[in-house]
Design an enzyme around this catalytic site. Structure first.
Site, mmCIF file in Angstrom:
data_model
loop_
_atom_site.group_PDB
_atom_site.id
_atom_site.type_symbol
_atom_site.label_atom_id
_atom_site.label_comp_id
_atom_site.label_asym_id
_atom_site.label_seq_id
_atom_site.Cartn_x
_atom_site.Cartn_y
_atom_site.Cartn_z
ATOM 1 N N HIS A 145 0.842 -1.201 0.000
ATOM 2 C CA HIS A 145 0.000 0.000 0.000
ATOM 3 C C HIS A 145 0.874 1.246 0.000
ATOM 4 C CE1 HIS A 145 1.119 -0.699 4.194
ATOM 5 N NE2 HIS A 145 1.109 0.620 4.276
ATOM 6 N N HIS A 160 5.127 6.133 -2.310
ATOM 7 C CA HIS A 160 5.742 4.856 -2.657
ATOM 8 C C HIS A 160 5.026 3.736 -1.925
ATOM 9 C CE1 HIS A 160 7.536 5.570 1.266
ATOM 10 N NE2 HIS A 160 7.772 4.271 1.317
#
Length: 184
Positions: free
Chosen positions: A42, A124
């Site tokens: 995630h 990221h």
């Protein structure tokens, strides 16, 4: 009695990306890494740490005021933190209005006095943590990274933000969604 819950705020990746994430991770399977299960990869917008359970509903209400509009995100490109001479985290890049969304979350959470992120926000998704690389492995790791650097995973619509609970186990973390904010 005070009950503390380890929490963070995140954007989940489209489930259709799991196969490509697994393929990318497989390219690094020869190295001493702790891989993140593809189904829990995630983008963290903000790590809150241990939060008193009694504050969860207040945090959820604050997050309901997110003003960032839904946006299209592109997931792809690999990199490492903190730098290529000392790789500790292998990550998958994300482009889109994540900085705006992150600032929105930071502003909404100001009254709770969470520690502000000291590093500049970089959208990221962590793919793996580097346990140890000797000199030869580091060179091979960096070559593999170079080969995969520009690989694209896909595009997705970002239209919800999740307040998540994290339970750490010896094998892997277990995440549970405490609250969902729909941005539509």
């Amino acid at each position: 009695m005070k009950i503390l819950i380890r929490t963070f705020i995140a954007v989940e990746l489209d489930p259709c990306f799991r196969g490509k994430i697994q393929e990318l991770q497989d390219r690094f399977s020869f190295f001493n890494l702790k891989l993140v299960e593809p189904e829990i990869v995630h983008i963290t917008l903000k790590f809150l740490g241990n939060v008193d359970e009694s504050r969860i509903s207040l945090i959820s209400s604050a997050l309901d005021s997110i003003t960032c509009e839904p946006f299209k995100a592109t997931i792809g490109g690999l990199g490492v933190f903190p730098n290529s001479s000392n790789p500790k985290v292998l990550w998958l890049g994300a482009t889109g209005k994540f900085k705006i969304l992150h600032e929105d979350v930071e502003n909404l959470l100001k009254p709770f006095e969470f520690e502000k992120d000291t590093r500049e926000f970089t959208a990221h998704a962590t793919l793996a943590r580097v346990k140890f690389l000797n000199r030869d492995h580091k060179s091979a790791f960096m070559n593999t990274l170079k080969e995969c650097k520009n690989m694209q995973v896909g595009s997705m619509k970002v239209n919800k933000v999740l307040l998540k609970k994290s339970i750490l186990t010896p094998e892997y973390p277990i995440y549970e969604t405490l609250h969902t904010v729909y941005m539509d």
